[in-house]
Design a protein around this motif. Structure first.
Motif, PDB file in Angstrom:
ATOM      1  N   VAL A 109       0.831  -1.206   0.000  1.00 54.27           N
ATOM      2  CA  VAL A 109       0.000   0.000   0.000  1.00 54.27           C
ATOM      3  C   VAL A 109       0.865   1.254   0.000  1.00 54.27           C
ATOM      4  N   ASN A 112       2.975   1.786  -3.221  1.00 54.14           N
ATOM      5  CA  ASN A 112       2.088   2.205  -4.305  1.00 54.14           C
ATOM      6  C   ASN A 112       1.683   3.667  -4.153  1.00 54.14           C
TER       7      ASN A 112
ATOM      8  N   VAL B  34      -3.599   4.248   8.242  1.00 53.75           N
ATOM      9  CA  VAL B  34      -2.851   3.959   7.017  1.00 53.75           C
ATOM     10  C   VAL B  34      -3.346   4.839   5.875  1.00 53.75           C
ATOM     11  N   ALA B  37      -2.060   8.174   6.270  1.00 54.55           N
ATOM     12  CA  ALA B  37      -0.627   8.245   5.965  1.00 54.55           C
ATOM     13  C   ALA B  37      -0.378   8.398   4.469  1.00 54.55           C
ATOM     14  N   ILE B  38      -1.291   7.899   3.642  1.00 50.09           N
ATOM     15  CA  ILE B  38      -1.080   8.069   2.209  1.00 50.09           C
ATOM     16  C   ILE B  38      -1.876   9.263   1.690  1.00 50.09           C
ATOM     17  N   ASN B 329      -6.268   6.092  -7.397  1.00 48.11           N
ATOM     18  CA  ASN B 329      -5.085   5.417  -7.895  1.00 48.11           C
ATOM     19  C   ASN B 329      -4.079   5.134  -6.783  1.00 48.11           C
ATOM     20  N   GLU B 330      -4.094   6.022  -5.753  1.00 50.40           N
ATOM     21  CA  GLU B 330      -3.066   5.940  -4.707  1.00 50.40           C
ATOM     22  C   GLU B 330      -3.323   4.770  -3.762  1.00 50.40           C
ATOM     23  N   ILE B 331      -4.573   4.311  -3.699  1.00 49.08           N
ATOM     24  CA  ILE B 331      -4.876   3.271  -2.719  1.00 49.08           C
ATOM     25  C   ILE B 331      -4.818   1.904  -3.388  1.00 49.08           C
ATOM     26  N   SER B 332      -3.862   1.099  -2.951  1.00 48.22           N
ATOM     27  CA  SER B 332      -3.701  -0.229  -3.523  1.00 48.22           C
ATOM     28  C   SER B 332      -4.792  -1.152  -2.973  1.00 48.22           C
ATOM     29  N   ARG B 334      -4.331  -3.820  -1.950  1.00 55.00           N
ATOM     30  CA  ARG B 334      -3.708  -4.578  -0.859  1.00 55.00           C
ATOM     31  C   ARG B 334      -4.038  -4.025   0.518  1.00 55.00           C
ATOM     32  N   LEU B 335      -4.774  -2.910   0.545  1.00 50.70           N
ATOM     33  CA  LEU B 335      -5.212  -2.366   1.835  1.00 50.70           C
ATOM     34  C   LEU B 335      -5.956  -3.432   2.626  1.00 50.70           C
ATOM     35  N   VAL B 337      -5.306  -6.468   2.768  1.00 45.36           N
ATOM     36  CA  VAL B 337      -4.351  -7.368   3.418  1.00 45.36           C
ATOM     37  C   VAL B 337      -3.892  -6.771   4.753  1.00 45.36           C
ATOM     38  N   VAL B 338      -3.727  -5.435   4.778  1.00 39.42           N
ATOM     39  CA  VAL B 338      -3.356  -4.780   6.038  1.00 39.42           C
ATOM     40  C   VAL B 338      -4.458  -5.013   7.068  1.00 39.42           C
TER      41      VAL B 338
END
Lengths: 324, 374
Positions: A109, A112, B34, B37-38, B329-332, B334-335, B337-338
């Motif tokens: 995350v 990316n 999280v 943070a992004i 676009n910024e948020i994968s 995979r969040l 998975v966190v």
């Protein structure tokens, strides 16, 4: 003849490079597990270290700051592990799985979001990485058959973290078997009640062990992304943490045999890359996957007692309850 | 790890509802941090996730499709948990089980799906069971640690599938490592076919009949764990294997059987992913569902009903996360998975953290009765 010599030297050099992260991670596991805290989370701490190192090196331009960041990030996860397993007496294996999962998600995350390169960090150039050191006299002895190249490319020519890993083995052995801290560390993994009775804090000892584990995992991660590689990729540890754990088990939780296990796994890895599509005499082409899975099969057989018996520290996996 | 041992006097409703809710809340707080943070707004992002997961028919059908696989793997982890075993090999068992189901679908060309389904279920369960049984046997009879062995079996499964799909099973003349497509008659029908029968044309929707299979499995697992002799033996071994031995239970056999059933359940993921959606054996079709099963089982307190609910929750997270990453676009993706990892941390490794506080909070005030609860 010369071709064979070249092949051997390049295989050995590659083995050393591939063994380094395994050695660092396996020694990391050594401290934690000898203190009685099972650590499935080596993989996650390494991965986090790899990301922190590559991201910091890319932004600041310094691999050393990257290394520091890797150690710091890995230490945070080690503290989480300690908090769950030592302070709250949680299930150590579950805590390790949690750390691996969080690390896998968080690094993906953040990489990316921060770099927008589809889960990678920017490619690092030479100044942002740990490069191979040029050993004195390497050029002078280059012409000596076999040994010259061996000195220049296997012994020398590696980056500083490889030598750090090589030094970490005797250092760990010395700490574990020749110091007071090491004696207590091993005791707390076998019989924490005895250590407690002697007036030594089980909690503090185990926290220190877990922190050393974190620091070493951070170095292993930094090696992957700023020395061996030139940047972070999603899930770049690809099971190396588990393999390191397997080497630790294979080495029966002792530093030198563990080193041997790491070298064995690294050599199968190096061989696998070189045997791709090569037909073995009398057997024909061997599917590369068979060589790839040798470390895993070996670990399974060893754990099952078919190839020697590996007995873990007695108190590993159990939280210490002071008052019963 | 042992399934809901209730000795500290925490009321049942608190164990079954309040604790999971607190754990989920903690996981949401961490995920919000999280997202902060992004540089995104967590409230907007989470609202978008919810909307993406349950806000439309299409979104909800995806949620249910993900939940289907997660019910299988969640049940698999739970069966092992009840026996005191931590099976983190669900990923490999699902992978190899899918191989079994896929081979059946490849072989039974021309059969109608309703005839293929039972055979594919049996084959998937059988292949998955073998992949779970071997680590179970090694734990019970050779003393290997089940966790390490199942991790190794995940790698072995992965290498096996790469080999098979890259060589013996690859579609003739193709480069992609996957098998040929199954015959169309074997495809499991789903909401798309139902909608078509009612006269609606829909885009591809993955939700299919295997959801029913998953729910049936949940019912069977519930009956098995709490209403059969074998289930009782497993729970006894899980609670105290020394006591189980004294009671005349063969703990070793129980462990092997539990791991076989666990592997069999995980092995059914292929019914949903392959016979239901991909219609061919593909690389990594199980895509983390086996690992997510750990979080699903922990969150669902190892109870089939709880597992269905937490599978729905994680299915929604998968779908919402995918939608979210389309939008931002910024948020994968995979969040998720966190979030999964944080759930494992709070409801698994830190299960003792919130509990004593809750016990203290909910304890009757009378000081004399505190020691003797009914």
């Amino acid at each position: 003849m010369d071709d064979t010599a070249l092949w051997i030297v390049s295989l050995l050099a590659s083995t050393v490079r591939l063994a380094t992260p395994l050695v660092l991670a396996a020694l990391a596991g050594f401290y934690s597990e000898r203190a009685g805290v099972v650590d499935i989370g080596l993989e996650g701490k390494m991965l986090t270290g790899a990301f922190a190192a590559a991201a910091t090196a890319a932004v600041t331009g310094s691999p050393w700051l990257g290394l520091a960041a890797a150690i710091a990030a890995s230490l945070v996860l080690a503290l989480v592990h300690g908090f769950a397993c030592i302070t709250h007496r949680g299930n150590q294996v579950v805590a390790g799985v949690a750390i691996n999962t969080i690390a896998a998600g968080l690094t993906a995350v953040l990489s990316n979001a921060w770099f927008d390169l589809g889960g990678r960090t920017p490619s690092l150039d030479g100044a942002q990485r740990f490069l191979g050191l040029h050993f004195p006299l390497a050029d002078a002895v280059h012409g000596v058959p076999l040994l010259g190249r061996f000195y220049g490319e296997v012994i020398g020519g590696q980056n500083i973290l490889v030598y750090l890993a090589a030094l970490a083995v005797p250092a760990t052995s010395w700490v574990a078997y020749r110091t007071r801290f090491g004696l207590r560390l091993r005791a707390v993994g076998e019989n924490p009640a005895a250590v407690d009775t002697a007036g030594i804090s089980v909690t503090w000892l185990r926290y220190r062990a877990v922190l050393i584990t974190g620091a070493l995992c951070g170095v292993a991660g930094a090696y992957l992304s700023t020395a061996q590689g030139a940047g972070f990729q999603e899930n770049m540890t690809a099971g190396k943490g588990y393999l390191a754990l397997a080497a630790l088990i294979l080495g029966k939780w002792r530093p030198y045999p563990t080193l041997a296990g790491c070298l064995l796994f690294a050599m199968t890895d190096a061989l696998q890359a070189r045997l791709q599509g090569v037909a073995l005499p009398g057997i024909g082409p061997v599917p590369v996957q068979i060589i790839e899975v040798l470390p895993y099969i070996l670990t399974v057989l060893l754990l099952a007692g078919f190839v020697g018996k590996s007995v873990p520290p007695k108190a590993a996996g159990q939280a210490y309850v002071k008052d019963r | 790890m042992s399934a809901s041992t209730n000795t500290d006097g925490l009321p049942r409703w608190a164990t079954l509802a309040l604790l999971p809710a607190i754990n989920l809340g903690a996981a949401l707080v961490v995920s919000s941090l999280v997202i902060l943070a992004i540089g995104q707004d967590p409230v907007t992002a989470l609202a978008f996730m919810v909307k993406g997961a349950v806000g439309s028919g299409t979104g909800f059908s995806y949620t249910l499709y993900y939940a289907t696989s997660l019910i299988f793997t969640g049940l698999a982890v739970a069966i092992a948990n009840h026996t005191g075993l931590f099976n983190i090999g669900g990923e490999g068992q699902a992978y190899v089980g899918g191989l079994g189901s896929g081979l059946v679908c490849l072989a039974l060309t021309g059969w109608p799906w309703y005839a293929v389904l039972p055979v594919a279920v049996l084959a998937g369960a059988l292949f998955g069971a073998v992949w779970g049984l071997v680590p179970g046997y090694l734990q019970a009879y050779r003393g290997s640690h089940i966790v390490i062995t199942t991790i190794m079996f995940n790698f072995l499964a992965s290498a096996l599938m790469v080999y098979l799909l890259g060589g013996p099973l690859i579609e003739h003349g193709q480069m992609a490592p996957e098998s040929r497509e199954f015959a169309e008659s074997t495809f499991l029908p789903g909401v798309k076919e139902i909608a078509a029968a009612l006269g609606y044309r829909t885009s591809t929707l993955p939700l299919n009949l295997s959801l029913i299979v998953a729910l049936l499995c949940a019912a069977v697992v519930w009956f098995f764990i709490w209403h059969t002799r074998w289930g009782f033996q497993m729970r006894t071994v899980g609670a105290n294997d020394a006591a189980a031995r004294y009671a005349g239970i063969n703990a070793r056999t129980t462990i092997v059987v539990a791991m076989a059933i666990s592997g069999a359940l995980a092995g059914l993921v292929g019914i949903n992913e392959l016979q239901g959606v991909q219609h061919r054996i593909t690389l990594n079709f199980q895509a983390g569902m086996g690992f997510t099963g750990i979080a699903v089982a922990l969150m669902g307190r190892n109870h089939p009903l709880g597992i269905i609910l937490s599978a729905l929750l994680f299915g929604a997270l998968y779908q919402g996360g995918a939608e979210l990453s389309f939008e931002y676009n910024e948020i994968s993706p995979r969040l998720v998975v966190v979030i999964q990892g944080v759930v494992i941390l709070f409801s698994g490794a830190l299960e003792h953290m919130f509990r004593p506080a809750l016990v203290r909070l909910l304890k009757p005030r009378a000081p004399s009765g505190a020691g003797q609860r009914a």
